[in-house]
Design a protein around this motif. Sequence first.
Motif, PDB file in Angstrom:
ATOM      1  N   GLU A 195      -4.416  52.375  29.898  1.00 37.14           N
ATOM      2  CA  GLU A 195      -4.388  52.179  31.389  1.00 37.14           C
ATOM      3  C   GLU A 195      -5.427  52.305  32.107  1.00 37.14           C
ATOM      4  O   GLU A 195      -6.692  53.037  31.621  1.00 37.14           O
ATOM      5  CB  GLU A 195      -3.524  53.602  31.836  1.00 37.14           C
ATOM      6  CG  GLU A 195      -3.120  53.606  32.989  1.00 37.14           C
ATOM      7  CD  GLU A 195      -2.235  54.927  33.697  1.00 37.14           C
ATOM      8  OE1 GLU A 195      -1.942  55.071  34.840  1.00 37.14           O
ATOM      9  OE2 GLU A 195      -2.048  55.608  32.676  1.00 37.14           O
ATOM     10  N   GLU A 196      -5.492  51.653  33.086  1.00 29.00           N
ATOM     11  CA  GLU A 196      -6.675  51.265  34.082  1.00 29.00           C
ATOM     12  C   GLU A 196      -6.290  52.083  35.542  1.00 29.00           C
ATOM     13  O   GLU A 196      -5.111  51.862  35.773  1.00 29.00           O
ATOM     14  CB  GLU A 196      -7.176  49.874  34.192  1.00 29.00           C
ATOM     15  CG  GLU A 196      -7.731  49.323  33.044  1.00 29.00           C
ATOM     16  CD  GLU A 196      -8.305  47.891  33.342  1.00 29.00           C
ATOM     17  OE1 GLU A 196      -8.218  47.587  34.448  1.00 29.00           O
ATOM     18  OE2 GLU A 196      -8.974  47.479  32.361  1.00 29.00           O
ATOM     19  N   TRP A 197      -7.288  52.532  35.958  1.00 27.06           N
ATOM     20  CA  TRP A 197      -6.826  52.968  37.555  1.00 27.06           C
ATOM     21  C   TRP A 197      -8.038  53.161  38.202  1.00 27.06           C
ATOM     22  O   TRP A 197      -9.283  53.279  37.583  1.00 27.06           O
ATOM     23  CB  TRP A 197      -6.231  54.448  37.254  1.00 27.06           C
ATOM     24  CG  TRP A 197      -7.149  55.808  37.012  1.00 27.06           C
ATOM     25  CD1 TRP A 197      -7.700  56.514  37.847  1.00 27.06           C
ATOM     26  CD2 TRP A 197      -7.409  56.043  35.763  1.00 27.06           C
ATOM     27  NE1 TRP A 197      -8.391  57.400  36.685  1.00 27.06           N
ATOM     28  CE2 TRP A 197      -8.363  57.236  35.643  1.00 27.06           C
ATOM     29  CE3 TRP A 197      -7.278  55.581  34.286  1.00 27.06           C
ATOM     30  CZ2 TRP A 197      -8.863  57.747  34.723  1.00 27.06           C
ATOM     31  CZ3 TRP A 197      -7.646  56.193  33.074  1.00 27.06           C
ATOM     32  CH2 TRP A 197      -8.567  57.122  33.024  1.00 27.06           C
ATOM     33  N   SER A 198      -8.108  53.474  39.461  1.00 27.61           N
ATOM     34  CA  SER A 198      -9.477  53.369  40.361  1.00 27.61           C
ATOM     35  C   SER A 198      -9.668  55.064  40.548  1.00 27.61           C
ATOM     36  O   SER A 198      -8.980  55.492  40.923  1.00 27.61           O
ATOM     37  CB  SER A 198      -9.126  52.658  41.755  1.00 27.61           C
ATOM     38  OG  SER A 198     -10.238  52.989  42.467  1.00 27.61           O
ATOM     39  N   LEU A 199     -10.973  55.182  40.286  1.00 25.27           N
ATOM     40  CA  LEU A 199     -11.540  56.412  40.594  1.00 25.27           C
ATOM     41  C   LEU A 199     -12.033  56.706  42.138  1.00 25.27           C
ATOM     42  O   LEU A 199     -11.960  57.825  42.479  1.00 25.27           O
ATOM     43  CB  LEU A 199     -12.800  56.905  39.693  1.00 25.27           C
ATOM     44  CG  LEU A 199     -12.568  56.807  38.415  1.00 25.27           C
ATOM     45  CD1 LEU A 199     -13.812  56.826  37.649  1.00 25.27           C
ATOM     46  CD2 LEU A 199     -11.732  58.133  37.987  1.00 25.27           C
ATOM     47  N   ARG A 200     -12.021  55.689  42.962  1.00 24.46           N
ATOM     48  CA  ARG A 200     -12.271  55.736  44.334  1.00 24.46           C
ATOM     49  C   ARG A 200     -11.088  56.579  44.996  1.00 24.46           C
ATOM     50  O   ARG A 200      -9.819  56.290  44.976  1.00 24.46           O
ATOM     51  CB  ARG A 200     -12.551  54.517  44.997  1.00 24.46           C
ATOM     52  CG  ARG A 200     -13.697  53.794  44.237  1.00 24.46           C
ATOM     53  CD  ARG A 200     -14.136  52.347  45.077  1.00 24.46           C
ATOM     54  NE  ARG A 200     -15.285  51.813  44.126  1.00 24.46           N
ATOM     55  CZ  ARG A 200     -16.277  52.004  44.518  1.00 24.46           C
ATOM     56  NH1 ARG A 200     -16.643  52.756  45.268  1.00 24.46           N
ATOM     57  NH2 ARG A 200     -17.481  51.283  43.599  1.00 24.46           N
ATOM     58  N   THR A 246     -13.406  51.197  38.508  1.00 25.80           N
ATOM     59  CA  THR A 246     -12.322  51.318  37.580  1.00 25.80           C
ATOM     60  C   THR A 246     -12.487  52.123  36.231  1.00 25.80           C
ATOM     61  O   THR A 246     -13.650  51.795  35.659  1.00 25.80           O
ATOM     62  CB  THR A 246     -12.027  49.859  37.532  1.00 25.80           C
ATOM     63  OG1 THR A 246     -11.718  49.192  38.429  1.00 25.80           O
ATOM     64  CG2 THR A 246     -10.697  49.777  36.335  1.00 25.80           C
ATOM     65  N   ALA A 247     -11.532  52.775  35.927  1.00 28.73           N
ATOM     66  CA  ALA A 247     -11.699  53.436  34.794  1.00 28.73           C
ATOM     67  C   ALA A 247     -10.508  53.274  33.592  1.00 28.73           C
ATOM     68  O   ALA A 247      -9.443  52.699  34.205  1.00 28.73           O
ATOM     69  CB  ALA A 247     -11.491  55.335  34.993  1.00 28.73           C
ATOM     70  N   VAL A 290     -13.135  57.491  27.968  1.00 33.15           N
ATOM     71  CA  VAL A 290     -12.911  56.941  28.886  1.00 33.15           C
ATOM     72  C   VAL A 290     -14.291  55.913  29.459  1.00 33.15           C
ATOM     73  O   VAL A 290     -15.235  56.259  29.257  1.00 33.15           O
ATOM     74  CB  VAL A 290     -12.604  57.642  30.290  1.00 33.15           C
ATOM     75  CG1 VAL A 290     -12.569  56.960  31.797  1.00 33.15           C
ATOM     76  CG2 VAL A 290     -11.721  58.716  30.030  1.00 33.15           C
ATOM     77  N   VAL A 291     -13.884  54.622  29.808  1.00 36.79           N
ATOM     78  CA  VAL A 291     -14.723  53.653  30.126  1.00 36.79           C
ATOM     79  C   VAL A 291     -14.742  53.534  31.725  1.00 36.79           C
ATOM     80  O   VAL A 291     -13.761  53.302  32.254  1.00 36.79           O
ATOM     81  CB  VAL A 291     -14.632  52.347  29.459  1.00 36.79           C
ATOM     82  CG1 VAL A 291     -15.732  51.258  29.885  1.00 36.79           C
ATOM     83  CG2 VAL A 291     -14.569  52.444  28.080  1.00 36.79           C
ATOM     84  N   VAL A 292     -16.140  53.917  32.448  1.00 40.99           N
ATOM     85  CA  VAL A 292     -16.044  53.498  33.734  1.00 40.99           C
ATOM     86  C   VAL A 292     -16.762  52.303  34.070  1.00 40.99           C
ATOM     87  O   VAL A 292     -17.852  52.474  33.808  1.00 40.99           O
ATOM     88  CB  VAL A 292     -16.533  54.886  34.590  1.00 40.99           C
ATOM     89  CG1 VAL A 292     -16.643  54.729  35.939  1.00 40.99           C
ATOM     90  CG2 VAL A 292     -15.765  56.146  33.998  1.00 40.99           C
ATOM     91  N   ALA A 293     -16.280  51.304  34.860  1.00 39.17           N
ATOM     92  CA  ALA A 293     -16.850  50.091  35.340  1.00 39.17           C
ATOM     93  C   ALA A 293     -17.561  50.449  36.937  1.00 39.17           C
ATOM     94  O   ALA A 293     -17.346  51.575  37.402  1.00 39.17           O
ATOM     95  CB  ALA A 293     -15.846  49.086  35.358  1.00 39.17           C
ATOM     96  N   PRO A 294     -18.584  49.499  37.175  1.00 40.43           N
ATOM     97  CA  PRO A 294     -19.351  49.744  38.255  1.00 40.43           C
ATOM     98  C   PRO A 294     -18.516  49.828  39.612  1.00 40.43           C
ATOM     99  O   PRO A 294     -18.860  50.502  40.451  1.00 40.43           O
ATOM    100  CB  PRO A 294     -20.325  48.577  38.427  1.00 40.43           C
ATOM    101  CG  PRO A 294     -20.295  48.388  37.009  1.00 40.43           C
ATOM    102  CD  PRO A 294     -19.185  48.612  36.331  1.00 40.43           C
ATOM    103  N   ASP A 295     -17.463  49.142  39.579  1.00 36.79           N
ATOM    104  CA  ASP A 295     -16.231  48.890  40.714  1.00 36.79           C
ATOM    105  C   ASP A 295     -15.527  50.312  40.773  1.00 36.79           C
ATOM    106  O   ASP A 295     -14.686  50.464  41.725  1.00 36.79           O
ATOM    107  CB  ASP A 295     -15.321  47.996  40.805  1.00 36.79           C
ATOM    108  CG  ASP A 295     -14.547  47.823  39.640  1.00 36.79           C
ATOM    109  OD1 ASP A 295     -14.715  48.671  38.841  1.00 36.79           O
ATOM    110  OD2 ASP A 295     -13.680  46.658  39.509  1.00 36.79           O
TER     111      ASP A 295
END
Length: 236
Positions: free
Chosen positions: A231-236, A207-208, A200-205
Motif C-alpha cells: 500500500e502507498e499513502w501520503s505522509l503529508r 509518498t510512503a 517502509v520506503v519514503v519518497a521525496p514527495d
Amino acid sequence: MTGLVFLGGGGSEAAEAALWAEAFPAGSRVVIWPFAHRAADDRRAAGAWATEALLAIGVEDVDVWVTTEPALDRRLLDQLGVRRRRDLDGVDVVAVPGGNTFDLLQALREAGLLDLLHAHLLRGGSLYGGSAGAVLAGADVDLARAADPDDVGTTDTRGLDLVHGHDVLPHWTDDQEAAARRHSRASRRSVLAIPERGGVVVAPDGTARSVGPDDVQVITAERTVRRAVGEEWSLR
C-alpha cells in the motif's frame, strides 16, 4: 531531499529481506555508520555484521566508519580491518543500523555528520535506517526513551525529520498501541510504527509504501490506520 529513505523495523536481515532488496541493489556503494554504539569494538562488530549481510545479497563495495574523528591513525584502521572516507561522494546508500538512539544522535550531531547526510540526500543518495537509525529519521527521537537509556543527557531530541512530521517506532508490537497513542497526543505528531518483519520506503514527495512482509501502522491521538503490504499513502 531527493533521495529515498528506507526504514526498517529492526529485525534481522532475513526479517527485512524485502526492504533490503530495494535499499541495497547489487553493485551499490554503501557506507555504514554504526554510531549507535559508543565503543570502537562494538561499532566494528555492528559494521562486520552489516557488511557480511550485504555481501550475501551481492553488495561488495562497503565502507564502515568506525570513528567520527577527522584524523585517525592509519595503523588503527588497518587493525580494525576497515576503510574510511571522510565524504560521501559517489556513495549510493548510507546505512545506519541499530543500537542506542541517543548515543547515535549525539555522535552524528557532534561530528557534523547530520549535515553531511542531508547533503547526501539532496544529491539523490539514499538512507537506510534500521531500529535506532529508523527512529533518527523521524521528527523527534524522544519516544525511544521507552527502550533506550539516555546516558548522554539529550536535551535536543529533534531527529532528521525525513518522514514529514512523523515519529518512527521500530520493533512494533500491538501491545505498544496505547503508549504510542499517548505519545502522539502529547507530541501532536503521528507515529509510524514498523514491526521487525516490516519496512517502509519514503519518497521525496512524501509518498510512503509498506514493503512487508508484515503491515505497518500509523497511529495518532484518535485512531490507528493499518497500512498493508504494497500500500502507498501520503505522509503529508
